[in-house]
Design a protein around this motif. Structure first.
Motif, PDB file in Angstrom:
ATOM      1  N   THR A 126       0.836  -1.205   0.000  1.00  0.00           N
ATOM      2  CA  THR A 126       0.000   0.000   0.000  1.00  0.00           C
ATOM      3  C   THR A 126       0.869   1.253   0.000  1.00  0.00           C
ATOM      4  N   ALA A 127       1.974   1.228   0.725  1.00  0.00           N
ATOM      5  CA  ALA A 127       2.861   2.393   0.722  1.00  0.00           C
ATOM      6  C   ALA A 127       3.398   2.647  -0.682  1.00  0.00           C
ATOM      7  N   LEU A 128       3.790   1.547  -1.375  1.00  0.00           N
ATOM      8  CA  LEU A 128       4.288   1.689  -2.749  1.00  0.00           C
ATOM      9  C   LEU A 128       3.203   2.226  -3.677  1.00  0.00           C
ATOM     10  N   THR A 129       1.973   1.752  -3.466  1.00  0.00           N
ATOM     11  CA  THR A 129       0.866   2.216  -4.301  1.00  0.00           C
ATOM     12  C   THR A 129       0.647   3.714  -4.144  1.00  0.00           C
ATOM     13  N   ILE A 130       0.741   4.179  -2.877  1.00  0.00           N
ATOM     14  CA  ILE A 130       0.563   5.612  -2.647  1.00  0.00           C
ATOM     15  C   ILE A 130       1.653   6.400  -3.371  1.00  0.00           C
ATOM     16  N   VAL A 131       2.858   5.860  -3.399  1.00  0.00           N
ATOM     17  CA  VAL A 131       3.931   6.539  -4.133  1.00  0.00           C
ATOM     18  C   VAL A 131       3.577   6.626  -5.612  1.00  0.00           C
ATOM     19  N   LEU A 132       3.097   5.499  -6.162  1.00  0.00           N
ATOM     20  CA  LEU A 132       2.719   5.487  -7.580  1.00  0.00           C
ATOM     21  C   LEU A 132       1.627   6.519  -7.862  1.00  0.00           C
ATOM     22  N   LEU A 133       0.613   6.548  -6.997  1.00  0.00           N
ATOM     23  CA  LEU A 133      -0.479   7.512  -7.174  1.00  0.00           C
ATOM     24  C   LEU A 133       0.032   8.934  -7.084  1.00  0.00           C
ATOM     25  N   ALA A 134       0.932   9.172  -6.128  1.00  0.00           N
ATOM     26  CA  ALA A 134       1.467  10.522  -5.947  1.00  0.00           C
ATOM     27  C   ALA A 134       2.246  10.947  -7.186  1.00  0.00           C
ATOM     28  N   VAL A 135       3.054  10.031  -7.709  1.00  0.00           N
ATOM     29  CA  VAL A 135       3.839  10.366  -8.906  1.00  0.00           C
ATOM     30  C   VAL A 135       2.901  10.700 -10.062  1.00  0.00           C
ATOM     31  N   LEU A 136       1.889   9.860 -10.292  1.00  0.00           N
ATOM     32  CA  LEU A 136       0.986  10.059 -11.429  1.00  0.00           C
ATOM     33  C   LEU A 136       0.162  11.328 -11.279  1.00  0.00           C
ATOM     34  N   SER A 137      -0.381  11.556 -10.071  1.00  0.00           N
ATOM     35  CA  SER A 137      -1.210  12.765  -9.937  1.00  0.00           C
ATOM     36  C   SER A 137      -0.347  14.011 -10.008  1.00  0.00           C
ATOM     37  N   GLY A 138       0.882  13.916  -9.504  1.00  0.00           N
ATOM     38  CA  GLY A 138       1.779  15.060  -9.623  1.00  0.00           C
ATOM     39  C   GLY A 138       2.051  15.401 -11.075  1.00  0.00           C
ATOM     40  N   LEU A 139       2.333  14.380 -11.879  1.00  0.00           N
ATOM     41  CA  LEU A 139       2.616  14.607 -13.292  1.00  0.00           C
ATOM     42  C   LEU A 139       1.385  15.132 -14.027  1.00  0.00           C
ATOM     43  N   ALA A 140       0.225  14.542 -13.719  1.00  0.00           N
ATOM     44  CA  ALA A 140      -1.008  14.979 -14.377  1.00  0.00           C
ATOM     45  C   ALA A 140      -1.301  16.437 -14.049  1.00  0.00           C
ATOM     46  N   LEU A 141      -1.120  16.774 -12.787  1.00  0.00           N
ATOM     47  CA  LEU A 141      -1.364  18.150 -12.350  1.00  0.00           C
ATOM     48  C   LEU A 141      -0.443  19.105 -13.096  1.00  0.00           C
ATOM     49  N   PHE A 142       0.826  18.726 -13.168  1.00  0.00           N
ATOM     50  CA  PHE A 142       1.806  19.556 -13.860  1.00  0.00           C
ATOM     51  C   PHE A 142       1.392  19.768 -15.312  1.00  0.00           C
ATOM     52  N   GLN A 143       0.963  18.674 -15.941  1.00  0.00           N
ATOM     53  CA  GLN A 143       0.614  18.767 -17.349  1.00  0.00           C
ATOM     54  C   GLN A 143      -0.570  19.686 -17.584  1.00  0.00           C
ATOM     55  N   PHE A 144      -1.596  19.514 -16.771  1.00  0.00           N
ATOM     56  CA  PHE A 144      -2.801  20.280 -17.060  1.00  0.00           C
ATOM     57  C   PHE A 144      -2.685  21.725 -16.608  1.00  0.00           C
ATOM     58  N   VAL A 145      -1.937  21.958 -15.558  1.00  0.00           N
ATOM     59  CA  VAL A 145      -1.838  23.334 -15.065  1.00  0.00           C
ATOM     60  C   VAL A 145      -0.792  24.113 -15.853  1.00  0.00           C
ATOM     61  N   VAL A 146       0.388  23.520 -15.981  1.00  0.00           N
ATOM     62  CA  VAL A 146       1.474  24.259 -16.616  1.00  0.00           C
ATOM     63  C   VAL A 146       1.423  24.151 -18.131  1.00  0.00           C
ATOM     64  N   ALA A 147       1.358  22.915 -18.619  1.00  0.00           N
ATOM     65  CA  ALA A 147       1.476  22.736 -20.060  1.00  0.00           C
ATOM     66  C   ALA A 147       0.264  23.259 -20.814  1.00  0.00           C
ATOM     67  N   SER A 148      -0.933  23.092 -20.257  1.00  0.00           N
ATOM     68  CA  SER A 148      -2.110  23.464 -21.030  1.00  0.00           C
ATOM     69  C   SER A 148      -2.210  24.977 -21.229  1.00  0.00           C
ATOM     70  N   ARG A 149      -1.488  25.744 -20.439  1.00  0.00           N
ATOM     71  CA  ARG A 149      -1.482  27.185 -20.660  1.00  0.00           C
ATOM     72  C   ARG A 149      -0.836  27.539 -21.990  1.00  0.00           C
ATOM     73  N   ARG A 150       0.037  26.676 -22.431  1.00  0.00           N
ATOM     74  CA  ARG A 150       0.766  26.978 -23.662  1.00  0.00           C
ATOM     75  C   ARG A 150       0.164  26.277 -24.863  1.00  0.00           C
ATOM     76  N   VAL A 151      -0.983  25.653 -24.670  1.00  0.00           N
ATOM     77  CA  VAL A 151      -1.583  24.890 -25.757  1.00  0.00           C
ATOM     78  C   VAL A 151      -2.731  25.676 -26.351  1.00  0.00           C
ATOM     79  N   HIS A 152      -2.766  25.747 -27.697  1.00  0.00           N
ATOM     80  CA  HIS A 152      -3.863  26.443 -28.361  1.00  0.00           C
ATOM     81  C   HIS A 152      -4.951  25.446 -28.722  1.00  0.00           C
ATOM     82  N   TYR A 153      -6.130  25.640 -28.134  1.00  0.00           N
ATOM     83  CA  TYR A 153      -7.281  24.818 -28.515  1.00  0.00           C
ATOM     84  C   TYR A 153      -8.102  25.585 -29.515  1.00  0.00           C
ATOM     85  N   GLN A 154      -8.563  24.878 -30.559  1.00  0.00           N
ATOM     86  CA  GLN A 154      -9.329  25.553 -31.618  1.00  0.00           C
ATOM     87  C   GLN A 154     -10.670  26.010 -31.086  1.00  0.00           C
TER      88      GLN A 154
END
Lengths: 371, 315
Positions: B287-315
């Motif tokens: 379970t501790a390892l799973t929480i690490v996996l979840l933390a890594v994935l949600s951290g990356l997802a958050l980064f992508q949608f908050v930081v990267a999507s600002r620079r993305v042009h949607y039609q």
């Protein structure tokens, strides 16, 4: 909408400066141009010339080859035969970018992710024009096209008319001597189209551009062109000044295509010939009772004048004949009348080839005596 | 029933314009409808995602229950043990290498293939299908095909290399090559899938943009850099999210091909979780390892949608 202020100067100066080096600078010559798509000919051996500083309209119904001709001039398609010269230079196999042309697309072809100023400056940036000059030219063109307040917007935030202006600005800012336009107004509403027509014609004359303009709208052709090239099925039906096409159509196709309503044609009056008379040249007279009388089927009241749709009371003429009368002549549907006209206004065409026949006025005069 | 559209529209108007003159009943009935519509998804998400996450988080603070010793609260002990375990760090490192090795490569390959088959070339349909085929295959089948490729001496790879005078190599059996071999399989399998998204996006770009750019003098590369690439940005973001999730999620081919070996050279986080949880039945550590996996994935997802999507042009 064209700002006649001081901003117009830079573009204009450069343009006329360039044009001043010789009258043939951006003359366009199309010689025996052929284009086939998979062995299906779309443009068949067409030749025409556009003198420097003139606006030439390629007019015709859809599928007649006018857009293909424009794309061949632009270098977006390779011809199957023939030559294209711009400013005396053979550009037939030159890439589009080296032909010294600008082009406005029917869809405007704006880059959706770039704001208006980057859209306008795209070409200058690509060609490495110095930043300071870019800005100067941008300001000048934005002034001409009335886009000063919209430079930071994306195309998606603009109205159709504004997008059209951006496309126009992008063509003007390149300061190329030749500008090609592919149905630039077809996506605008009628009112805007009327405005832009005048505006584009004004710009073309002021900036002394050589322009080839493709449209299927005969009103655009007639109002804007120095020269109209009427195309049908990949060939030129007729080329000439707008008045030539209207007053002396070279073929039945030209007679029917130019003018609203189309020219009235009478097929059975002269053996082997088709007789044509325009609606405004038909004069209604009192009924004669001799069998050639007509009856008014419908009346379209237009204010200054009215359009009568007239049919034969009896007999052969199946198509309705259009007659333009002054609006003050309160015509009624069901009214009987005879049609007369001045033989000078007759057009004669060969029934077999559809080509215009000359010098047949005398025979026509005899025939009209019947009325 | 006939009055309902009107009730709906007032509910929307109220939510848009703030508190309006509306009875509490009207407001309540409007939101009940909304909640009812959301209910199926909420139930599914809660049952299979949110509640398990919370349960896992709680479990990770408890010791593993044994037949004679029930689970008890141990605070951060599981995490301390995990951090102290050198295998954990090796697995994290492997996973990072796996992610860095697969993500940019598969995306770049997908884009290159999409650009290639988007042009008018002979055999375009066949090429598209060929590129997409690996996606259709089950990962287990893919792994078995590649097992043959990698077989020492008479595998396809070694047969080809023998022509160049290279001797037999145990690609999957050596520490230095095993992870690379695994990464290659993942890239081969994923690139075709991502290509489809790029291809669809490329076909949305009107051809006259290219023509307009050509008239302005833009080269193919300039057009790609200034127009195509920015217009593909939403797809790239989407593909990137998928690629990252996949980098931490796929274990099928590792299980088939190396089982994490040799000496954990190809062991990754999810495989370690699986083995800890369901082979060693060490619930606390898993379970501790799973929480690490979840933390890594949600951290990356958050980064992508908050930081990267600002620079993305949607039609």
């Amino acid at each position: 909408m064209i700002a006649p202020g001081p901003n117009r100067s830079t573009v204009e100066r450069e343009r006329t400066g360039r044009g001043g080096t010789g009258t043939s600078v951006s003359r366009i010559d199309v010689e025996h141009l052929d284009k086939r798509f998979d062995d299906k000919p779309v443009v068949k051996d067409i030749s025409f010339s556009v003198p420097h500083g003139e606006l030439c309209v390629l007019l015709g119904p859809s599928g007649c080859g006018k857009s293909t001709t424009l794309r061949l001039i632009a270098g977006l398609e390779d011809p199957s035969g023939g030559r294209i010269l711009i400013g005396g230079q053979d550009v037939t196999w030159l890439p589009a970018k080296d032909r010294k042309i600008a082009m406005v697309f029917q869809s405007y072809a704006l880059f959706p992710h770039l704001d208006v100023s980057d859209n306008i400056l795209f070409g200058l940036q690509v060609r490495g024009v110095p930043k300071a000059e870019q800005q100067q030219r941008l300001q000048s063109v934005a002034g001409i096209t009335g886009l000063k307040d919209y430079l930071a917007r994306k195309p998606g935030q603009l109205s159709g008319g504004q997008r059209q202006r951006v496309a126009l600005a992008r063509a003007i800012v390149s300061e190329q001597p030749v500008c090609l336009m592919d149905e630039p107004l077809s996506n605008l509403d009628a009112k805007l189209r009327n405005e832009m027509r005048l505006e584009i014609r004004g710009l073309q004359q002021r900036l002394n551009m050589t322009m080839v303009y493709v449209t299927h709208d005969q009103i655009e052709a007639m109002t804007m062109a120095d020269q109209v090239i009427l195309m049908n099925n990949g060939v030129i039906e007729q080329a000439g000044a707008p008045a030539d096409l209207y007053e002396r159509p070279a073929s039945l196709f030209a007679a029917r295509f130019i003018g609203a309503p189309p020219m009235n044609l009478f097929h059975d009056r002269i053996p082997g010939q088709v007789l044509g008379v325009r609606a405004e040249h038909l004069v209604p007279a009192g009924p004669t009772g001799n069998g050639s009388d007509m009856v008014v089927a419908s009346v379209e009241y237009l204010g200054a004048d009215a359009m009568l749709s007239v049919r034969a009371v009896q007999g052969e003429q199946k198509d309705a004949v259009f007659v333009r009368v002054p609006g003050s002549r309160r015509a009624q549907a069901g009214e009987r009348l005879a049609l007369t006209w001045d033989p000078a206004h007759e057009h004669h065409f060969d029934a077999a080839t559809g080509r215009r026949l000359e010098g047949s006025g005398a025979r026509a005069e005899v025939l009209t005596q019947k009325h | 029933m006939t009055h309902q559209p009107a009730a709906d529209s007032t509910a929307f108007a109220a939510s848009a314009a703030g508190p309006a003159r509306q009875s509490p009943w009207q407001r309540w009935s409007g939101s009940v409808e909304a909640w009812l519509l959301l209910l199926p998804s909420v139930v599914l998400l809660a049952t299979f995602t949110h509640i398990p996450i919370v349960a896992t988080l709680i479990d990770s603070f408890y010791s593993t229950p044994r037949p004679n010793r029930p689970s008890r609260f141990v605070g951060l002990r599981n995490y301390e043990d995990m951090v102290a375990d050198p295998l954990f760090w090796k697995v994290m490192w492997n996973n990072a290498v796996y992610a860095v090795g697969t993500i940019p490569l598969s995306i770049a390959l997908a884009l290159a293939m999409a650009l290639f088959v988007n042009d008018r070339i002979p055999g375009r349909g066949f090429l598209r299908m060929a590129y997409f085929t690996p996606t259709v295959l089950p990962m287990i089948a893919v792994a078995n095909i590649w097992l043959f490729f990698y077989t020492p001496d008479y595998g396809l790879l070694d047969q080809v290399l023998r022509l160049f005078g290279v001797g037999a190599t145990n690609w999957l059996g050596m520490q230095e090559t095993a992870l690379g071999a695994i990464i290659t399989v993942a890239v081969w399998k994923e690139a075709g899938f991502f290509m489809i998204f790029y291809l669809a996006a490329l076909q949305q770009i009107p051809p006259d943009l290219r023509e307009a750019a050509a008239i302005e003098g833009a080269s193919r590369w300039t057009f790609f850099r200034r127009v195509t690439w920015p217009l593909l940005a939403p797809v790239t973001l989407f593909v990137l999210v998928n690629a990252i999730i996949n980098a931490f999620r796929t274990v099928d081919h590792i299980l088939v091909m190396t089982h994490g070996g040799p000496d954990n050279a190809t062991n990754v986080l999810l495989l370690m979780i699986y083995e800890t949880g369901f082979k060693f039945w060490d619930q606390g550590a898993a379970t501790a390892l799973t929480i690490v996996l979840l933390a890594v994935l949600s951290g990356l997802a958050l980064f992508q949608f908050v930081v990267a999507s600002r620079r993305v042009h949607y039609q």
